[in-house]
Design a protein around this motif. Structure first.
Motif, PDB file in Angstrom:
ATOM      1  N   ALA A 104       0.842  -1.205   0.000  1.00 27.44           N
ATOM      2  CA  ALA A 104       0.000   0.000   0.000  1.00 27.44           C
ATOM      3  C   ALA A 104       0.877   1.254   0.000  1.00 27.44           C
ATOM      4  O   ALA A 104       0.636   2.183  -0.774  1.00 27.44           O
ATOM      5  CB  ALA A 104      -0.935  -0.006   1.210  1.00 27.44           C
ATOM      6  N   ALA A 105       1.905   1.254   0.843  1.00 27.86           N
ATOM      7  CA  ALA A 105       2.778   2.425   0.924  1.00 27.86           C
ATOM      8  C   ALA A 105       3.518   2.659  -0.386  1.00 27.86           C
ATOM      9  O   ALA A 105       3.595   3.803  -0.863  1.00 27.86           O
ATOM     10  CB  ALA A 105       3.778   2.249   2.075  1.00 27.86           C
ATOM     11  N   GLU A 106       4.037   1.600  -0.978  1.00 29.27           N
ATOM     12  CA  GLU A 106       4.783   1.776  -2.237  1.00 29.27           C
ATOM     13  C   GLU A 106       3.863   2.181  -3.377  1.00 29.27           C
ATOM     14  O   GLU A 106       4.221   3.026  -4.205  1.00 29.27           O
ATOM     15  CB  GLU A 106       5.559   0.508  -2.596  1.00 29.27           C
ATOM     16  N   THR A 107       2.666   1.603  -3.424  1.00 30.60           N
ATOM     17  CA  THR A 107       1.694   2.005  -4.448  1.00 30.60           C
ATOM     18  C   THR A 107       1.362   3.482  -4.277  1.00 30.60           C
ATOM     19  O   THR A 107       1.305   4.230  -5.260  1.00 30.60           O
ATOM     20  CB  THR A 107       0.420   1.146  -4.364  1.00 30.60           C
ATOM     21  N   GLY A 108       1.172   3.923  -3.041  1.00 32.63           N
ATOM     22  CA  GLY A 108       0.894   5.334  -2.773  1.00 32.63           C
ATOM     23  C   GLY A 108       2.040   6.236  -3.186  1.00 32.63           C
ATOM     24  O   GLY A 108       1.820   7.306  -3.768  1.00 32.63           O
ATOM     25  N   VAL A 129      -5.771  15.323  -0.117  1.00 35.97           N
ATOM     26  CA  VAL A 129      -6.137  14.211  -0.994  1.00 35.97           C
ATOM     27  C   VAL A 129      -7.489  13.694  -0.527  1.00 35.97           C
ATOM     28  O   VAL A 129      -7.724  13.546   0.678  1.00 35.97           O
ATOM     29  CB  VAL A 129      -5.087  13.080  -0.945  1.00 35.97           C
ATOM     30  N   VAL A 130      -8.388  13.426  -1.481  1.00 34.80           N
ATOM     31  CA  VAL A 130      -9.718  12.913  -1.167  1.00 34.80           C
ATOM     32  C   VAL A 130      -9.953  11.646  -1.972  1.00 34.80           C
ATOM     33  O   VAL A 130      -9.700  11.614  -3.184  1.00 34.80           O
ATOM     34  CB  VAL A 130     -10.816  13.950  -1.495  1.00 34.80           C
ATOM     35  N   GLY A 131     -10.440  10.611  -1.300  1.00 39.07           N
ATOM     36  CA  GLY A 131     -10.790   9.365  -1.972  1.00 39.07           C
ATOM     37  C   GLY A 131     -12.213   8.966  -1.639  1.00 39.07           C
ATOM     38  O   GLY A 131     -12.688   9.223  -0.532  1.00 39.07           O
ATOM     39  N   PRO A 132     -12.903   8.340  -2.584  1.00 40.97           N
ATOM     40  CA  PRO A 132     -14.251   7.849  -2.289  1.00 40.97           C
ATOM     41  C   PRO A 132     -14.183   6.536  -1.497  1.00 40.97           C
ATOM     42  O   PRO A 132     -13.371   5.667  -1.792  1.00 40.97           O
ATOM     43  CB  PRO A 132     -14.868   7.627  -3.672  1.00 40.97           C
ATOM     44  N   ALA A 189      -1.579  10.606   0.253  1.00 37.21           N
ATOM     45  CA  ALA A 189      -1.472  11.769   1.134  1.00 37.21           C
ATOM     46  C   ALA A 189      -0.231  11.668   2.014  1.00 37.21           C
ATOM     47  O   ALA A 189       0.466  12.666   2.230  1.00 37.21           O
ATOM     48  CB  ALA A 189      -2.730  11.902   1.986  1.00 37.21           C
ATOM     49  N   ARG A 190       0.057  10.470   2.524  1.00 32.03           N
ATOM     50  CA  ARG A 190       1.252  10.280   3.343  1.00 32.03           C
ATOM     51  C   ARG A 190       2.500  10.609   2.523  1.00 32.03           C
ATOM     52  O   ARG A 190       3.396  11.306   2.987  1.00 32.03           O
ATOM     53  CB  ARG A 190       1.341   8.850   3.848  1.00 32.03           C
ATOM     54  N   ALA A 191       2.540  10.127   1.287  1.00 31.96           N
ATOM     55  CA  ALA A 191       3.710  10.378   0.427  1.00 31.96           C
ATOM     56  C   ALA A 191       3.868  11.867   0.115  1.00 31.96           C
ATOM     57  O   ALA A 191       4.984  12.358  -0.024  1.00 31.96           O
ATOM     58  CB  ALA A 191       3.603   9.564  -0.861  1.00 31.96           C
TER      59      ALA A 191
END
Length: 190
Positions: free
Chosen positions: A44-48, A63-66, A78-80
């Motif tokens: 998840a972190a690397e994809t982000g 950053v907004v996600g549904p 958002a973390r990245a």
């Protein structure tokens, strides 16, 4: 060894084969279950991080996600980017920003989704953000299933991977014609 999305897809088994009824109402013989990829914090972190790189030259405030599919990947993007992360969710069938979340007029927003097929959920998020007078900087997703790059008017859309998965209208579905029962996967039902 460097991380690759293709390797992570294989390792996690996220590309399912069968007969699926998609949220769009169409049928398909394949389904991308991103939750199987995003269940692993390192993936998840690397994809982000990889998705955030597609927008690294943009000034982004939030950053907004549904919900539900976009929540984890929006958080990792958002973390990245080291910015806030919010999510929209449906209440009484209408997409809304809830839980005390707010966006100020002209805040620069990046919308992140896991998979874009028809773009329906993203369009609902756009409507919510436009009502709040946010400035939508771009839209990103892990996968683009739409086959299109200009889905959202003038708003730039970028994906880590474009993947072609056939889908059919129910009356044209070869799997239905073979009598294979359809399964409805995904977050809206299970």
């Amino acid at each position: 060894m460097s991380w690759s999305l293709e390797e992570a897809m294989k390792r996690t088994g996220m590309l399912k084969k069968g007969h699926f009824l998609l949220s769009s109402g169409r049928h398909s013989n394949q389904y991308l279950q991103c939750a199987l990829l995003l269940q692993y914090p390192s993936d998840a972190a690397e994809t982000g991080r990889q998705l955030a790189k597609l927008f690294q030259d943009e000034a982004i405030d939030v950053v907004v996600g549904p919900a539900l599919g976009g929540v984890i990947i929006a958080h990792e993007v958002a973390r990245a980017l080291n910015v806030r992360c919010l999510f929209t969710e449906r209440k009484d069938g209408k997409m809304q920003l809830r839980r005390g979340f707010s966006i100020k007029p002209n805040e620069r927003v990046l919308i992140i989704e896991d998979v874009v097929t028809t773009g329906g959920s993203v369009r609902e998020v756009i409507d919510v953000l436009n009502a709040m007078q946010a400035k939508i900087i771009g839209i990103g997703s892990i996968f683009n299933r739409s086959g299109k790059t200009k889905l959202f008017g003038d708003i730039p859309y970028r994906a880590l991977e474009t993947i072609e998965i056939e889908s059919y209208l129910p009356e044209e579905c070869p799997l239905c014609k073979q009598g294979i029962p359809a399964v409805k996967p995904g977050s809206r039902t299970s």
